[in-house]
Design an enzyme around this catalytic site. Structure first.
Site, mmCIF file in Angstrom:
data_model
loop_
_atom_site.group_PDB
_atom_site.id
_atom_site.type_symbol
_atom_site.label_atom_id
_atom_site.label_comp_id
_atom_site.label_asym_id
_atom_site.label_seq_id
_atom_site.Cartn_x
_atom_site.Cartn_y
_atom_site.Cartn_z
ATOM 1 N N GLU A 153 3.431 1.404 9.095
ATOM 2 C CA GLU A 153 1.825 0.895 8.697
ATOM 3 C C GLU A 153 0.784 2.137 8.544
ATOM 4 O O GLU A 153 -0.576 1.919 7.732
ATOM 5 C CB GLU A 153 1.424 0.760 10.640
ATOM 6 N N ARG B 232 -0.695 2.063 4.810
ATOM 7 C CA ARG B 232 -1.461 1.502 4.028
ATOM 8 C C ARG B 232 -2.964 1.875 3.763
ATOM 9 O O ARG B 232 -3.873 1.223 3.779
ATOM 10 C CB ARG B 232 -1.437 0.002 5.734
ATOM 11 N N HIS B 233 -2.849 2.487 4.460
ATOM 12 C CA HIS B 233 -4.373 3.429 4.460
ATOM 13 C C HIS B 233 -4.805 3.609 3.253
ATOM 14 O O HIS B 233 -4.092 4.783 2.893
ATOM 15 C CB HIS B 233 -5.041 4.152 5.461
ATOM 16 N N ARG B 234 -5.009 3.595 2.087
ATOM 17 C CA ARG B 234 -4.903 4.224 0.484
ATOM 18 C C ARG B 234 -6.595 4.643 0.801
ATOM 19 O O ARG B 234 -5.908 6.049 -0.196
ATOM 20 C CB ARG B 234 -5.072 2.384 0.047
ATOM 21 N N GLN C 236 6.036 12.806 2.147
ATOM 22 C CA GLN C 236 7.060 12.018 3.001
ATOM 23 C C GLN C 236 8.643 12.569 3.421
ATOM 24 O O GLN C 236 9.004 12.129 2.227
ATOM 25 C CB GLN C 236 6.660 10.229 4.099
ATOM 26 N N SER D 201 11.930 12.477 2.439
ATOM 27 C CA SER D 201 12.455 11.048 1.327
ATOM 28 C C SER D 201 13.982 11.208 2.204
ATOM 29 O O SER D 201 15.038 11.869 2.853
ATOM 30 C CB SER D 201 13.066 11.839 -0.040
ATOM 31 N N GLN D 202 14.335 9.764 2.661
ATOM 32 C CA GLN D 202 15.750 9.205 3.524
ATOM 33 C C GLN D 202 17.091 9.656 1.777
ATOM 34 O O GLN D 202 18.560 9.072 2.023
ATOM 35 C CB GLN D 202 15.946 7.844 3.740
ATOM 36 N N ARG E 79 21.040 4.249 3.506
ATOM 37 C CA ARG E 79 19.941 4.247 4.473
ATOM 38 C C ARG E 79 19.928 2.415 5.069
ATOM 39 O O ARG E 79 18.141 2.345 5.741
ATOM 40 C CB ARG E 79 18.487 4.798 4.092
ATOM 41 N N ARG F 123 -6.987 1.786 13.799
ATOM 42 C CA ARG F 123 -5.718 2.119 14.160
ATOM 43 C C ARG F 123 -5.875 2.346 16.120
ATOM 44 O O ARG F 123 -4.966 3.037 16.838
ATOM 45 C CB ARG F 123 -4.489 3.212 13.837
HETATM 46 C C1 LIG Z 1 -4.237 -3.996 14.696
HETATM 47 C C2 LIG Z 1 -4.071 -4.175 12.812
HETATM 48 C C3 LIG Z 1 -2.614 -5.139 12.836
HETATM 49 C C4 LIG Z 1 -2.370 -5.790 11.676
HETATM 50 N N1 LIG Z 1 -0.741 -6.217 10.741
HETATM 51 C C5 LIG Z 1 -1.276 -6.836 9.962
HETATM 52 C C6 LIG Z 1 -0.372 -7.634 8.962
HETATM 53 O O1 LIG Z 1 1.035 -8.197 9.732
HETATM 54 N N2 LIG Z 1 0.156 -7.057 8.024
HETATM 55 C C7 LIG Z 1 0.059 -6.816 7.207
HETATM 56 O O2 LIG Z 1 0.184 -7.037 6.094
HETATM 57 N N3 LIG Z 1 -1.282 -5.883 7.353
HETATM 58 C C8 LIG Z 1 -1.179 -6.218 8.620
HETATM 59 N N4 LIG Z 1 -1.956 -4.400 9.323
HETATM 60 C C9 LIG Z 1 -3.031 -3.413 7.484
HETATM 61 C C10 LIG Z 1 -4.293 -3.935 7.042
HETATM 62 O O3 LIG Z 1 -3.994 -5.213 6.702
HETATM 63 C C11 LIG Z 1 -4.730 -3.272 6.939
HETATM 64 O O4 LIG Z 1 -3.843 -2.715 4.675
HETATM 65 C C12 LIG Z 1 -4.791 -1.451 6.970
HETATM 66 O O5 LIG Z 1 -4.917 -2.079 8.183
HETATM 67 C C13 LIG Z 1 -5.061 -0.621 5.967
HETATM 68 O O6 LIG Z 1 -6.485 -0.966 5.994
HETATM 69 P P1 LIG Z 1 -7.857 -0.904 4.719
HETATM 70 O O7 LIG Z 1 -7.060 -1.403 3.723
HETATM 71 O O8 LIG Z 1 -9.149 -1.577 5.247
HETATM 72 O O9 LIG Z 1 -7.875 0.624 4.271
HETATM 73 P P2 LIG Z 1 -7.602 1.536 2.954
HETATM 74 O O10 LIG Z 1 -6.698 0.915 2.149
HETATM 75 O O11 LIG Z 1 -7.595 3.195 3.738
HETATM 76 O O12 LIG Z 1 -8.844 0.811 3.141
HETATM 77 C C14 LIG Z 1 -10.363 1.353 3.146
HETATM 78 C C15 LIG Z 1 -11.217 0.208 2.852
HETATM 79 O O13 LIG Z 1 -11.949 0.650 1.419
HETATM 80 C C16 LIG Z 1 -11.729 -0.753 0.614
HETATM 81 N N5 LIG Z 1 -10.864 -0.712 0.261
HETATM 82 C C17 LIG Z 1 -9.545 0.184 -0.414
HETATM 83 N N6 LIG Z 1 -8.523 -0.812 -1.331
HETATM 84 C C18 LIG Z 1 -9.133 -1.460 -1.870
HETATM 85 C C19 LIG Z 1 -9.358 -2.968 -2.811
HETATM 86 N N7 LIG Z 1 -8.341 -2.636 -3.616
HETATM 87 N N8 LIG Z 1 -10.109 -3.704 -3.266
HETATM 88 C C20 LIG Z 1 -11.507 -3.556 -2.727
HETATM 89 N N9 LIG Z 1 -12.381 -2.915 -0.969
HETATM 90 C C21 LIG Z 1 -10.727 -1.325 -1.027
HETATM 91 C C22 LIG Z 1 -11.787 -1.975 1.742
HETATM 92 O O14 LIG Z 1 -13.363 -1.746 2.562
HETATM 93 C C23 LIG Z 1 -11.505 -0.821 2.735
HETATM 94 O O15 LIG Z 1 -10.958 -1.642 4.664
HETATM 95 C C24 LIG Z 1 -2.712 -4.147 10.413
HETATM 96 C C25 LIG Z 1 -3.707 -3.283 11.093
HETATM 97 C C26 LIG Z 1 -4.530 -3.196 11.613
HETATM 98 C C27 LIG Z 1 -5.482 -2.710 12.734
#
Ligand SMILES: Cc1cc2nc3c(=O)[nH]c(=O)nc-3n(C[C@H](O)[C@H](O)[C@H](O)COP(=O)(O)OP(=O)(O)OC[C@H]3O[C@@H](n4cnc5c(N)ncnc54)[C@H](O)[C@@H]3O)c2cc1C
Length: 266
Positions: free
Chosen positions: A102, A105-107, A114, A116-117, A189, A216
């Site tokens: 999770e 996923r914050h890009r 991280q 490595s396994q 793994r 989060r």
């Molecule tokens: C409670 C909760 C439940 C979730 N459930 C799921 C789930 O079921 N399945 C799932 O796949 N994910 C899930 N997620 C993950 C979620 O969809 C996001 O991938 C994650 O929270 C990262 O958020 P973000 O993309 O805003 O963050 P970042 O990737 O850090 O991006 C930050 C901000 O930059 C901008 N940005 C980044 N990249 C781009 C881009 N390529 N194009 C345009 N704008 C961009 C957007 O404004 C974005 O909000 C969940 C997250 C939470 C908090």
């Protein structure tokens, strides 16, 4: 089998300012020098944001004199890009692979390294017990036994797979012994669960951390990553109150904590 119930967080990197270079720049530009130009005083992270924000209008020595007021105005007007100049790095251990899945996923504005396994053997690895078993959610004894049995079985299966592949994979198929070990571990793994412990180095800028805490630290986030978010938030609130002081931390009826910012997604 090692079971972990506490994660560990280490703040390992923070920003630094070269004051001589800033003084030189101000002098070269013929604008007021330090301290008239910089209201942040010795607060280096605030100074970085201030110097970068004042660049836009070359407003050194002018405008808002109070640094808290200056930063709050940037947050309120969503001038978020200036917060990208300030980074904080953390080493995090004792967290599960599901948490890091999770986390990564914050890009935007994040960097990760991280464990490595594929390179690191998991035979002596540990598992992270989900908070629902440890944070007073009622009598989870029966469920705990199910979990313990499943993790024990996964740990044994991993070792059995490594041993079996050790015998099965011919050495001459690989260029180096390291490649063979990697092939074995990356296959073994596949039986490791989400609860497998991992270690990660994560660095992010202030804008990115703020977004992470908002996402989060919400009641909808998984408990384990929510705990991590609030631990890091507390560290950064001490480290840089001007950037993170607007986040309030509250308790839900179940006793877990959540956080919410005054200034949403800058
Ligand atoms: C409670 C909760 C439940 C979730 N459930 C799921 C789930 O079921 N399945 C799932 O796949 N994910 C899930 N997620 C993950 C979620 O969809 C996001 O991938 C994650 O929270 C990262 O958020 P973000 O993309 O805003 O963050 P970042 O990737 O850090 O991006 C930050 C901000 O930059 C901008 N940005 C980044 N990249 C781009 C881009 N390529 N194009 C345009 N704008 C961009 C957007 O404004 C974005 O909000 C969940 C997250 C939470 C908090």
């Amino acid at each position: 089998m090692k079971l972990l119930t506490e994660l560990k967080v280490y703040l390992v990197s923070r920003p630094a300012v070269d004051w001589d270079q800033i003084a030189q720049f101000l002098d070269d530009e013929d604008v007021p020098g330090i301290p008239d130009s910089i209201r942040a005083g010795h607060d280096e992270s605030a100074a970085i944001v201030e110097v970068s924000a004042r660049m836009c209008y070359m407003s050194y020595g002018r405008g808002r004199k109070d640094i808290a007021d200056f930063i709050n105005n940037l947050l309120a007007s969503k001038d978020g890009s200036v917060f990208e100049h300030v980074n904080y790095g953390f080493v995090v251990t004792g967290v599960s692979r599901s948490l890091t899945h999770e986390l990564v996923r914050h890009r935007a504005g994040f960097a990760y390294s991280q464990r490595s396994q594929r390179y690191v053997d998991e035979t002596e690895g540990a598992f992270v017990v989900p908070p629902v078993f440890t944070d007073g959610f009622g009598d989870t004894e029966e469920a705990k036994q199910v979990l313990s049995k499943a993790l024990d079985s996964a740990a044994k299966d991993y070792v059995a797979l490594v041993e079996s592949l050790e015998k099965a994979l011919p050495e001459d198929k690989f260029e180096a012994p390291r490649d063979r070990r990697k092939a074995i571990r990356q296959a073994a793994r596949s039986v490791l669960p989400n609860a497998t412990e991992t270690k990660i180095f994560v660095t992010a800028n202030v804008r990115a951390w703020r977004h992470f805490f908002e996402m989060r630290g919400s009641p909808f986030a998984d408990l384990e990553i929510r705990k991590l978010a609030i631990i890091i938030l507390r560290i950064l609130q001490k480290e840089a109150p001007l950037f993170f002081g607007d986040f309030t931390i509250d308790k839900l009826p179940d006793g877990t904590e959540i956080t919410k910012p005054k200034y949403s997604k800058v």
